[in-house]
Motif scaffolding. Structure first.
Motif, short mmCIF file in Angstrom:
data_model
loop_
_atom_site.label_atom_id
_atom_site.label_comp_id
_atom_site.label_asym_id
_atom_site.label_seq_id
_atom_site.Cartn_x
_atom_site.Cartn_y
_atom_site.Cartn_z
N ASN A 132 78.25 35.98 78.61
CA ASN A 132 78.03 36.96 79.68
C ASN A 132 77.01 38.03 79.29
OD1 ASN A 132 79.77 37.96 77.75
ND2 ASN A 132 80.83 39.32 79.17
N LEU A 133 76.80 38.20 77.98
CA LEU A 133 75.84 39.22 77.54
C LEU A 133 74.40 38.70 77.44
CD1 LEU A 133 77.57 41.11 74.57
CD2 LEU A 133 76.61 42.13 76.63
N VAL A 134 74.28 37.36 77.26
CA VAL A 134 72.93 36.81 77.03
C VAL A 134 72.21 36.59 78.35
CG1 VAL A 134 71.77 35.30 75.37
CG2 VAL A 134 74.22 35.21 75.56
N SER A 135 71.89 37.67 79.03
CA SER A 135 71.20 37.51 80.31
C SER A 135 69.80 38.10 80.22
CB SER A 135 71.97 38.22 81.42
OG SER A 135 71.17 38.25 82.58
N ALA A 136 68.83 37.27 80.59
CA ALA A 136 67.43 37.74 80.58
C ALA A 136 67.21 38.77 81.69
CB ALA A 136 66.48 36.57 80.75
N LEU A 137 68.23 38.91 82.58
CA LEU A 137 68.08 39.92 83.64
C LEU A 137 68.50 41.31 83.16
CD1 LEU A 137 69.38 37.97 86.76
CD2 LEU A 137 67.02 38.40 86.08
N HIS A 138 68.98 41.40 81.92
CA HIS A 138 69.34 42.73 81.42
C HIS A 138 68.07 43.59 81.32
CE1 HIS A 138 70.63 45.93 78.76
NE2 HIS A 138 71.85 45.67 79.19
N PRO A 139 68.16 44.85 81.79
CA PRO A 139 66.95 45.68 81.73
C PRO A 139 66.38 45.80 80.31
CG PRO A 139 68.62 46.72 83.10
CD PRO A 139 69.28 45.53 82.48
N GLY A 140 67.21 45.67 79.29
CA GLY A 140 66.69 45.72 77.92
C GLY A 140 65.68 44.61 77.69
N VAL A 141 65.97 43.44 78.24
CA VAL A 141 65.07 42.29 78.10
C VAL A 141 63.86 42.47 79.02
CG1 VAL A 141 64.87 39.77 78.27
CG2 VAL A 141 67.05 40.81 77.55
N GLY A 151 72.25 47.60 84.14
CA GLY A 151 72.70 46.35 83.52
C GLY A 151 72.27 45.12 84.32
N ALA A 152 72.56 43.94 83.74
CA ALA A 152 72.15 42.68 84.35
C ALA A 152 72.79 42.48 85.72
CB ALA A 152 72.49 41.52 83.42
N GLU A 153 74.05 42.92 85.88
CA GLU A 153 74.73 42.70 87.16
C GLU A 153 74.05 43.47 88.28
OE1 GLU A 153 76.65 40.42 88.34
OE2 GLU A 153 76.35 39.65 86.31
N GLU A 154 73.68 44.72 87.97
CA GLU A 154 72.99 45.54 88.98
C GLU A 154 71.65 44.89 89.34
OE1 GLU A 154 74.47 46.67 86.30
OE2 GLU A 154 75.56 48.51 86.71
N VAL A 155 70.97 44.37 88.32
CA VAL A 155 69.68 43.71 88.56
C VAL A 155 69.89 42.51 89.48
CG1 VAL A 155 67.80 42.39 87.50
CG2 VAL A 155 68.64 44.48 86.39
N ARG A 156 70.90 41.71 89.15
CA ARG A 156 71.18 40.51 89.94
C ARG A 156 71.43 40.88 91.41
NH1 ARG A 156 72.29 35.38 88.66
NH2 ARG A 156 72.23 35.81 86.44
N GLU A 157 72.22 41.96 91.61
CA GLU A 157 72.53 42.35 93.00
C GLU A 157 71.26 42.71 93.77
OE1 GLU A 157 75.48 45.50 93.15
OE2 GLU A 157 76.83 44.17 92.02
N VAL A 158 70.40 43.50 93.15
CA VAL A 158 69.16 43.90 93.83
C VAL A 158 68.31 42.66 94.14
CG1 VAL A 158 66.96 45.12 93.56
CG2 VAL A 158 69.10 46.22 92.85
N LEU A 159 68.26 41.74 93.17
CA LEU A 159 67.42 40.55 93.37
C LEU A 159 67.97 39.67 94.48
CD1 LEU A 159 66.48 39.59 89.72
CD2 LEU A 159 65.01 40.57 91.48
N ILE A 160 69.29 39.49 94.49
CA ILE A 160 69.88 38.63 95.53
C ILE A 160 69.57 39.22 96.90
CG2 ILE A 160 72.08 37.84 96.53
CD1 ILE A 160 73.04 37.39 93.62
N LYS A 161 69.73 40.56 97.02
CA LYS A 161 69.43 41.20 98.30
C LYS A 161 67.97 40.99 98.68
CE LYS A 161 72.65 44.98 98.34
NZ LYS A 161 72.62 46.11 97.46
N SER A 162 67.08 41.15 97.70
CA SER A 162 65.64 41.07 98.05
C SER A 162 65.23 39.65 98.40
CB SER A 162 64.78 41.62 96.93
OG SER A 162 64.84 40.75 95.82
N VAL A 163 65.88 38.67 97.78
CA VAL A 163 65.52 37.27 98.08
C VAL A 163 66.08 36.88 99.45
CG1 VAL A 163 65.88 34.87 97.38
CG2 VAL A 163 65.23 36.56 95.69
N ILE A 164 67.29 37.40 99.77
CA ILE A 164 67.92 37.01 101.04
C ILE A 164 67.27 37.74 102.22
CG2 ILE A 164 70.07 37.13 102.39
CD1 ILE A 164 71.51 36.53 99.71
#
Ligand code: PEP
Ligand code: MG
Length: 373
Positions: free
Chosen positions: A274-283, A359-372
């Motif tokens: 769960n931590l190894v996400s390239a969507l983490h803002p650190g990455v 964090g990665a989860e927040e990034v994922r949420e924004v991306l899902i919204k923008s793609v949809i």
């Protein structure tokens, strides 16, 4: 073929013939799914198949943003068969040829002739389009039994990739001679993996120069202007990207390893998956930094880790200003289609917002919204 990894060992106790439901995208398995779950999974499958059909219409177009910016879309391949599939899926070349697969499933090192033949076959598939051959990247999660590599406590932090090759220069030189020889007839580029220091790329280039000299002495032709690049896979490489840029023609960001090293997580350990996400803002911040530095030094920069296959990441790939991406062939049409939905300024705005998230989860949420939307 959908697949799920990292499931608990109880899966082995399931009797043959038991109905299983599986969602390779979500990484979930259902044992004896009820009718409602079965219907939901079937519905998802049908929707995906229909969408894949629509994606295919984009396969042989360029990946172009709504306002006309192109981003190169190439394929990650390991053999000739992959290369042919990649071409059919619309790959504009090979952004990562994982050459170590030539060394697997055999009892000794491939000869120079065997290697030349494979590299030539891949370039023949792509004709004049670029094929980036990554030099042998073993060690870590990729052992080679006949080399008797010692077992290590932390293989991902150990004797892998360029480190092994620089300590075994004959293996590297043989490979470089094969790549150079094949470069006479195709557009090949050389890429060194796992670079951490400037000294490593300088040493690799010294061996490359020796290989060139030996070929010249025997009148074997090769591309004198062959491009040389490195993978950016370690935090050190990001931090000294300005120094590394002086040594090479291009960077290719390997987000699989880069993510595991930034997040300090073994990429094969399900406990920390769960931590190894390239969507983490650190990455993402490190990718951003790498792209900026590459462009300040007038070299081009690509990305060849799995991040490029995550369709929701399309606006970031565009917004970060990457010159090209390389991904698994099957994901190419969907990425091209997704890129077409954004203008560069929209993608930059999304990327700017995302780089400030926690964090990665927040990034994922924004991306899902923008793609949809
Ligand atoms: C990477 O590390 O992102 C990469 C593309 O290389 P590999 O997955 O082969 O280590
Ligand atoms: Mg890697």
């Amino acid at each position: 073929i959908p697949a799920v990894v990292g499931v608990p060992s109880e899966i082995l106790q399931i009797a043959n013939g038991t109905l299983l439901g599986m969602d390779g995208e979500a990484g979930r398995v259902w044992i004896k799914p009820d009718a409602v779950t079965q219907a939901a999974l079937k519905g998802k499958q049908e929707k995906q198949q229909a969408s894949q059909q629509q994606n295919l219409a984009f396969a042989h177009q360029r990946a172009t943003s709504r306002d006309g910016k192109n981003i190169g879309v190439l394929a990650n391949v390991s053999n000739i068969n992959d290369a042919q599939i990649a071409l059919d899926m619309g790959a504009e070349g090979v952004g990562l040829f994982r050459s170590e697969f030539l060394y697997f499933n055999r009892e000794n090192l491939p000869t120079v002739e065997e290697q030349i033949s494979i590299y030539q076959q891949v370039t023949e598939v792509f004709q004049k389009r670029a094929v980036i051959i990554r030099t042998l990247d073993i060690g870590g999660d990729k052992p080679l039994p006949y080399l008797n590599l010692p077992s290590e406590n932390n293989p991902f932090l150990g004797w892998r990739g360029i480190r092994y090759c620089l300590d075994n220069p004959d293996i590297l030189k043989t490979q470089l001679k094969a790549i150079l020889t094949a470069s006479d007839k195709g557009k090949i580029k050389i890429m060194f993996p796992m670079i951490t220091t400037v000294a490593e790329i300088k040493a690799a280039k010294t061996i490359l120069n020796q290989a060139k000299t030996e070929l010249q002495q025997t009148n074997i032709p090769f591309d004198k202007n062959i491009e040389v690049g490195i993978m950016i896979e370690t935090p050190s490489a990001v931090a000294i990207a300005d120094k590394l840029a002086l040594e090479v023609d291009f960077f290719s960001i390997g987000t699989n390893d880069l993510t595991q090293y930034i997040m300090a997580c073994d990429r094969t350990n399900p406990k920390v998956a769960n931590l190894v996400s390239a969507l983490h803002p650190g990455v993402l911040r490190m990718i951003h930094q790498t792209v900026e530095i590459a462009h300040q030094h007038n070299i081009w920069v690509g990305l060849c880790g799995e991040l490029a296959s995550e369709i929701i990441a399309a606006p970031i790939l565009l917004g970060l200003g990457l010159d090209e991406v390389s991904l698994n062939p099957q994901a190419i049409p969907a990425l091209k289609r997704a890129i077409a939905n954004f203008s560069v300024s929209e993608a930059e705005a999304i990327t700017g917002e995302i780089l400030q998230l926690e964090g990665a989860e927040e990034v994922r949420e924004v991306l899902i919204k923008s793609v949809i939307s």
